[in-house]
Design an enzyme around this catalytic site. Sequence first.
Site, PDB file in Angstrom:
ATOM      1  N   LYS A 134       0.777  -1.259   0.175  1.00 31.28           N
ATOM      2  CA  LYS A 134       0.013  -0.047  -0.069  1.00 31.28           C
ATOM      3  C   LYS A 134       0.770   1.356  -0.042  1.00 31.28           C
ATOM      4  O   LYS A 134       2.011   1.202   0.383  1.00 31.28           O
ATOM      5  CB  LYS A 134      -0.794  -0.070   1.275  1.00 31.28           C
ATOM      6  CG  LYS A 134      -1.999   0.816   1.025  1.00 31.28           C
ATOM      7  CD  LYS A 134      -3.022   0.434   0.332  1.00 31.28           C
ATOM      8  CE  LYS A 134      -4.332   0.835   0.841  1.00 31.28           C
ATOM      9  NZ  LYS A 134      -5.460  -0.246   0.493  1.00 31.28           N
TER      10      LYS A 134
HETATM   11  N1  GLU Z   1      -7.467   0.101  -2.641  1.00 26.26           N
HETATM   12  C1  GLU Z   1      -8.358  -1.287  -2.517  1.00 26.26           C
HETATM   13  C2  GLU Z   1      -8.218  -2.010  -1.339  1.00 26.26           C
HETATM   14  O1  GLU Z   1      -7.988  -1.321  -0.131  1.00 26.26           O
HETATM   15  C3  GLU Z   1      -8.107  -2.188  -3.700  1.00 26.26           C
HETATM   16  C4  GLU Z   1      -6.745  -2.842  -3.888  1.00 26.26           C
HETATM   17  C5  GLU Z   1      -6.363  -3.292  -5.197  1.00 26.26           C
HETATM   18  O2  GLU Z   1      -7.401  -3.648  -6.031  1.00 26.26           O
HETATM   19  O3  GLU Z   1      -5.298  -3.648  -5.362  1.00 26.26           O
HETATM   20  O4  GLU Z   1      -8.456  -3.189  -0.999  1.00 26.26           O
END
Ligand code: GLU
Length: 434
Positions: free
Chosen positions: A119
């Site tokens: 992230k």
């Molecule tokens: N940001 C989204 C989450 O927190 C999607 C992450 C993604 O698709 O890689 O799950």
Amino acid sequence: MTTITAGLNNITQEIPVRGMMANVMEQFNSAADQINLHPNIRKILSITNNEIIVNFPVKMDNGEVEIFTGYRVQHNNALGPYKGGLRYHPTVDIDAARALAMWMTWKTSLAGLPFGGGKGGIKIDPSKYSKDELERITRRFTFALADNIGPEHDIPAPDVNTNSQTMAWMADTYMSTRPPAERTANQHVVTGKPAGSGGLDGRDRSTGYGVYLSIKFWAEKNNKTLEGKTFIIQGFGNVGYWAGYFLEKDGAILVGVQDAYGSIQNKKGIQVEDLFKYIQVSDGSVVNFPNAQSVNKDDFFGLDCDICIPAALGNQITKENAPSIKAALIAEGANGPINVEGEKILLERGITIIPDILCNSGGVVGSYFEWLQNRNGELWQYDEVMGKLHKKIKESFDKVYEYSEREAMDMRTAAYCIAIKRIEKAYVQRGIFP
Ligand code: GLU
């Protein structure tokens, strides 16, 4: 000035995220205790593999140069490439990025995907920048991340205040920096792209659809229907809107919404589509929506309803407001919206929580489908995507629900146990190099 909206949500206010890491570690350790996780694997999963911090300059519209700080934390890749979103928000820092990366590791593992967790994002209030500036910031951030991301290594996606446009800029920048013959083979460096540029038809609604499905599956297990049930949503961005859209189709009634600018309620119901149209002309805010009354910010979570959907930022439900919650069910559209102290109170009060790593996993499952589509040079049809999403979320939901019933534990702990066991198995099979 433009605001990027329709990411995971469109909350742009400064809300402290301190302690997010403490939350995720406490959740992890309590599940690890339950399954007697091997101490070596506990050690490995308690730290992040890589933490990338980049400072990069961008030319603003007025000719001045501003320096931005971007983060990408890669928590674990035992099951596959790092996967997870990038958010643009003033609360982005190393603590938040670490915690959110860990949550992605559990989420992808629970969903049975061949991905790990990562992230990141930029510490920025995007509403203060023009669209052109945001494009340059995004492209320069992508360039700064360089080979720390890649289609088989680390695959970002949208999150808070980022969207398909952000991903289109990222994909274009990354692909443009590859040798000509390799460019299109790198399209899956990010997911959540626009449908016309390698994106998946249905990816935009996949998170909200998953939130709705988990609520529906929970209702089915408890012999309830959604018809006439009332719900409130915090964060009317991509997740909140689509969850509301699908719930309303099943006869549930939206009775309250909170966003970064204010809170509204109507006991008789707020039409999801009308509110969506309204925010297109109100700079993204639900405030002053006709057919609703405004509510005090601190009274929002205490509104009368059957289902509560926090779909904004972390640490929103705490020991302060948990005692006032009326809903019997909380479905976590956001990542980490309930802190550990708040959760304790809710569980004691007999309130069910569908945990984030299950409830909002439709997004990353949709991302996996997009990644496969690009990797295989295919174009998937909308109905096929929605059908496959349904199947995946149902499998995960049933696994978690049954585990929690069998072991007499809450659904979060059950979800963690399943997710961690899968990673543990991979480590046991492979051993530790050298
Ligand atoms: N940001 C989204 C989450 O927190 C999607 C992450 C993604 O698709 O890689 O799950």
